[in-house]
Design a protein around this motif. Structure first.
Motif, PDB file in Angstrom:
ATOM      1  N   TYR A 182       0.837  -1.204   0.000  1.00  0.00           N
ATOM      2  CA  TYR A 182       0.000   0.000   0.000  1.00  0.00           C
ATOM      3  C   TYR A 182       0.868   1.249   0.000  1.00  0.00           C
ATOM      4  CZ  TYR A 182      -4.108   2.861   0.996  1.00  0.00           C
ATOM      5  OH  TYR A 182      -5.134   3.770   0.914  1.00  0.00           O
ATOM      6  N   ARG A 183       0.585   2.151  -0.930  1.00  0.00           N
ATOM      7  CA  ARG A 183       1.304   3.422  -1.007  1.00  0.00           C
ATOM      8  C   ARG A 183       0.285   4.554  -0.938  1.00  0.00           C
ATOM      9  NH1 ARG A 183       3.331   0.156  -5.116  1.00  0.00           N
ATOM     10  NH2 ARG A 183       5.495  -0.526  -4.858  1.00  0.00           N
ATOM     11  N   ARG A 184       0.392   5.374   0.103  1.00  0.00           N
ATOM     12  CA  ARG A 184      -0.573   6.459   0.267  1.00  0.00           C
ATOM     13  C   ARG A 184      -0.356   7.545  -0.784  1.00  0.00           C
ATOM     14  NH1 ARG A 184      -0.185   4.669   5.549  1.00  0.00           N
ATOM     15  NH2 ARG A 184      -2.197   4.379   6.569  1.00  0.00           N
ATOM     16  N   MET A 185       0.889   7.867  -1.049  1.00  0.00           N
ATOM     17  CA  MET A 185       1.213   8.881  -2.048  1.00  0.00           C
ATOM     18  C   MET A 185       2.242   8.306  -3.020  1.00  0.00           C
ATOM     19  SD  MET A 185      -0.535  11.661  -1.474  1.00  0.00           S
ATOM     20  CE  MET A 185      -1.463  12.437  -0.139  1.00  0.00           C
ATOM     21  N   GLU A 186       2.035   8.573  -4.290  1.00  0.00           N
ATOM     22  CA  GLU A 186       2.992   8.138  -5.302  1.00  0.00           C
ATOM     23  C   GLU A 186       3.343   9.330  -6.185  1.00  0.00           C
ATOM     24  OE1 GLU A 186       1.674   4.716  -7.465  1.00  0.00           O
ATOM     25  OE2 GLU A 186       1.608   3.438  -5.690  1.00  0.00           O
ATOM     26  N   TYR A 187       4.597   9.357  -6.623  1.00  0.00           N
ATOM     27  CA  TYR A 187       5.091  10.473  -7.430  1.00  0.00           C
ATOM     28  C   TYR A 187       5.942   9.905  -8.558  1.00  0.00           C
ATOM     29  CZ  TYR A 187       4.032  12.899  -3.020  1.00  0.00           C
ATOM     30  OH  TYR A 187       3.426  13.366  -1.879  1.00  0.00           O
ATOM     31  N   TYR A 188       5.557  10.217  -9.789  1.00  0.00           N
ATOM     32  CA  TYR A 188       6.298   9.716 -10.943  1.00  0.00           C
ATOM     33  C   TYR A 188       6.662  10.861 -11.886  1.00  0.00           C
ATOM     34  CZ  TYR A 188       4.416   5.156  -9.549  1.00  0.00           C
ATOM     35  OH  TYR A 188       4.089   4.021  -8.848  1.00  0.00           O
ATOM     36  N   MET A 189       7.855  10.781 -12.432  1.00  0.00           N
ATOM     37  CA  MET A 189       8.262  11.646 -13.526  1.00  0.00           C
ATOM     38  C   MET A 189       8.070  10.875 -14.819  1.00  0.00           C
ATOM     39  SD  MET A 189      12.062  13.047 -14.570  1.00  0.00           S
ATOM     40  CE  MET A 189      12.294  13.986 -13.067  1.00  0.00           C
ATOM     41  N   MET A 190       7.370  11.486 -15.762  1.00  0.00           N
ATOM     42  CA  MET A 190       7.170  10.858 -17.073  1.00  0.00           C
ATOM     43  C   MET A 190       7.717  11.768 -18.154  1.00  0.00           C
ATOM     44  SD  MET A 190       3.607   9.779 -19.041  1.00  0.00           S
ATOM     45  CE  MET A 190       3.392   8.267 -18.096  1.00  0.00           C
ATOM     46  N   ASN A 191       8.309  11.155 -19.162  1.00  0.00           N
ATOM     47  CA  ASN A 191       8.647  11.871 -20.388  1.00  0.00           C
ATOM     48  C   ASN A 191       7.507  11.590 -21.354  1.00  0.00           C
ATOM     49  OD1 ASN A 191       9.698  13.071 -22.661  1.00  0.00           O
ATOM     50  ND2 ASN A 191      11.666  12.024 -22.566  1.00  0.00           N
ATOM     51  N   LYS A 192       6.537  12.496 -21.363  1.00  0.00           N
ATOM     52  CA  LYS A 192       5.325  12.274 -22.146  1.00  0.00           C
ATOM     53  C   LYS A 192       5.639  12.226 -23.641  1.00  0.00           C
ATOM     54  CE  LYS A 192       1.039  14.503 -23.612  1.00  0.00           C
ATOM     55  NZ  LYS A 192       1.469  14.451 -25.018  1.00  0.00           N
ATOM     56  N   PRO A 193       5.126  11.226 -24.322  1.00  0.00           N
ATOM     57  CA  PRO A 193       5.308  11.175 -25.778  1.00  0.00           C
ATOM     58  C   PRO A 193       4.173  11.920 -26.478  1.00  0.00           C
ATOM     59  CG  PRO A 193       4.239   9.168 -25.045  1.00  0.00           C
ATOM     60  CD  PRO A 193       4.473  10.005 -23.799  1.00  0.00           C
ATOM     61  N   PRO A 246      -2.316  13.342 -13.835  1.00  0.00           N
ATOM     62  CA  PRO A 246      -1.218  14.196 -14.302  1.00  0.00           C
ATOM     63  C   PRO A 246      -1.369  15.599 -13.729  1.00  0.00           C
ATOM     64  CG  PRO A 246      -2.858  13.958 -16.031  1.00  0.00           C
ATOM     65  CD  PRO A 246      -3.302  13.081 -14.903  1.00  0.00           C
ATOM     66  N   VAL A 247      -0.259  16.186 -13.323  1.00  0.00           N
ATOM     67  CA  VAL A 247      -0.269  17.545 -12.780  1.00  0.00           C
ATOM     68  C   VAL A 247      -0.163  18.524 -13.946  1.00  0.00           C
ATOM     69  CG1 VAL A 247       0.919  19.205 -11.298  1.00  0.00           C
ATOM     70  CG2 VAL A 247       0.738  16.803 -10.612  1.00  0.00           C
ATOM     71  N   GLY A 248      -1.271  19.194 -14.242  1.00  0.00           N
ATOM     72  CA  GLY A 248      -1.299  20.084 -15.390  1.00  0.00           C
ATOM     73  C   GLY A 248      -1.450  19.285 -16.675  1.00  0.00           C
ATOM     74  N   ARG A 249      -1.581  20.009 -17.769  1.00  0.00           N
ATOM     75  CA  ARG A 249      -1.816  19.354 -19.055  1.00  0.00           C
ATOM     76  C   ARG A 249      -0.747  19.740 -20.070  1.00  0.00           C
ATOM     77  NH1 ARG A 249      -6.840  17.104 -20.115  1.00  0.00           N
ATOM     78  NH2 ARG A 249      -8.352  17.260 -18.420  1.00  0.00           N
ATOM     79  N   LEU A 250      -0.298  18.740 -20.792  1.00  0.00           N
ATOM     80  CA  LEU A 250       0.498  18.977 -21.989  1.00  0.00           C
ATOM     81  C   LEU A 250      -0.379  18.589 -23.170  1.00  0.00           C
ATOM     82  CD1 LEU A 250       4.045  17.545 -21.085  1.00  0.00           C
ATOM     83  CD2 LEU A 250       3.294  19.918 -21.076  1.00  0.00           C
ATOM     84  N   ASP A 251      -0.351  19.399 -24.223  1.00  0.00           N
ATOM     85  CA  ASP A 251      -1.152  19.107 -25.403  1.00  0.00           C
ATOM     86  C   ASP A 251      -0.815  17.725 -25.950  1.00  0.00           C
ATOM     87  OD1 ASP A 251      -2.072  21.672 -25.086  1.00  0.00           O
ATOM     88  OD2 ASP A 251      -0.759  22.515 -26.627  1.00  0.00           O
ATOM     89  N   LYS A 252      -1.719  17.173 -26.724  1.00  0.00           N
ATOM     90  CA  LYS A 252      -1.529  15.832 -27.273  1.00  0.00           C
ATOM     91  C   LYS A 252      -0.214  15.700 -28.026  1.00  0.00           C
ATOM     92  CE  LYS A 252      -3.784  12.423 -30.282  1.00  0.00           C
ATOM     93  NZ  LYS A 252      -4.964  12.130 -31.129  1.00  0.00           N
ATOM     94  N   ASP A 253       0.172  16.733 -28.770  1.00  0.00           N
ATOM     95  CA  ASP A 253       1.392  16.645 -29.570  1.00  0.00           C
ATOM     96  C   ASP A 253       2.614  17.222 -28.858  1.00  0.00           C
ATOM     97  OD1 ASP A 253       0.445  19.218 -29.666  1.00  0.00           O
ATOM     98  OD2 ASP A 253       0.844  19.524 -31.794  1.00  0.00           O
ATOM     99  N   THR A 254       2.464  17.644 -27.601  1.00  0.00           N
ATOM    100  CA  THR A 254       3.592  18.175 -26.828  1.00  0.00           C
ATOM    101  C   THR A 254       4.230  17.057 -26.023  1.00  0.00           C
ATOM    102  OG1 THR A 254       2.561  20.354 -26.656  1.00  0.00           O
ATOM    103  CG2 THR A 254       4.282  19.846 -25.068  1.00  0.00           C
ATOM    104  N   VAL A 255       5.543  17.069 -25.935  1.00  0.00           N
ATOM    105  CA  VAL A 255       6.276  16.019 -25.232  1.00  0.00           C
ATOM    106  C   VAL A 255       6.965  16.621 -24.002  1.00  0.00           C
ATOM    107  CG1 VAL A 255       6.642  14.784 -27.398  1.00  0.00           C
ATOM    108  CG2 VAL A 255       8.411  16.339 -26.569  1.00  0.00           C
ATOM    109  N   GLY A 256       7.572  15.720 -23.216  1.00  0.00           N
ATOM    110  CA  GLY A 256       8.419  16.205 -22.143  1.00  0.00           C
ATOM    111  C   GLY A 256       7.895  15.941 -20.749  1.00  0.00           C
ATOM    112  N   LEU A 257       8.390  16.737 -19.815  1.00  0.00           N
ATOM    113  CA  LEU A 257       8.181  16.505 -18.388  1.00  0.00           C
ATOM    114  C   LEU A 257       6.710  16.544 -17.994  1.00  0.00           C
ATOM    115  CD1 LEU A 257       9.358  16.197 -15.507  1.00  0.00           C
ATOM    116  CD2 LEU A 257       9.383  18.699 -15.387  1.00  0.00           C
TER     117      LEU A 257
END
Length: 234
Positions: free
Chosen positions: A58-69, A98-109
């Motif tokens: 069980y994990r109460r809080m989880e934090y991940y960094m993604m390189n969004k494609p 996800p924290v905030g939104r990146l457009d469908k064609d935007t990549v990155g953090l």
């Protein structure tokens, strides 16, 4: 203490009804003892829970960094498009977002978590958290653009954008820039350049506050935040 069925539902082990059925069928053990009561209260910090012999932590809080494609949307669910959460594999909490939104064609953090308080601190306009983007621009970006960005741009909203820092890396028919903004309006970076008669043809977010995109992460990959990264963010 937490109900056993909620414990397993939080960790995305199935729907509440599926989990209750599995418990009643004797597929779940608590501290190596088979239990058949979904309402049983368990201690998420000290007790061992297993489903079909596989431990569920069980994990109460989880934090991940993604390189969004490109090609996926920054949402928890979408009836037509693949979402960033669809890229996750294995056990995870069901309440990640996800924290905030990146457009469908935007990549990155992209930060993915279930920590609503942290999300608010990073996204609230009054917090003035820097978000840095690298972009390729169709058109020659010049010092006049940088001056305009520093003053705020009219992108058709009620208010001008907040002052932004535009660094010109290369300038020509196709320019390369690095832009620092403190907001997250809809299609903001693209609209800022469109207001200057130019078009964004590639956009990548490189950082958000103290969190910097790991260069080792390929597009579509993700990893948990390190303790140091989390400490700086919080």
């Amino acid at each position: 203490m937490i109900r056993l069925d909620k414990y397993l539902a939080d960790m995305d082990m199935g729907t509440r009804s599926e989990i209750k059925k599995a418990i009643r069928q004797g597929m779940v053990k608590v501290d190596d003892v088979t239990v058949k009561k979904p309402e049983l209260k368990v201690d998420a910090d000290t007790q061992k829970i297993a489903v079909n012999g596989k431990e569920v932590v069980y994990r109460r809080m989880e934090y991940y960094m993604m390189n969004k494609p490109a090609g996926v949307v920054s949402a928890t669910k979408d009836p037509k498009e693949k979402t960033v959460l669809g890229l996750f594999k294995g056990q995870r909490r069901k309440d990640l977002f996800p924290v905030g939104r990146l457009d469908k064609d935007t990549v990155g953090l992209l930060l993915v978590t279930n920590d609503g308080e942290l999300s608010h601190r990073l996204l609230a306009p009054g917090k003035h958290v820097d978000k840095i983007y690298y972009a390729k621009i169709d058109g020659e970006v010049n010092s006049e653009d940088a001056d305009a960005f520093a003053q705020g741009i009219d992108i058709g909203d009620e208010k001008l954008t907040l002052p932004a820092r535009l660094e010109i890396l290369t300038s020509g028919k196709e320019s390369e820039i690095r832009l620092t903004i403190q907001e997250g309006r809809f299609h903001q970076v693209k609209r800022m350049f469109e207001a200057r008669g130019k078009k964004v043809i590639y956009l990548r977010r490189e950082s958000m506050g103290t969190l910097v995109l790991d260069p080792q992460l390929r597009e579509g990959e993700y990893r948990p935040l390190t303790e140091e990264e989390l400490k700086k963010l919080c």
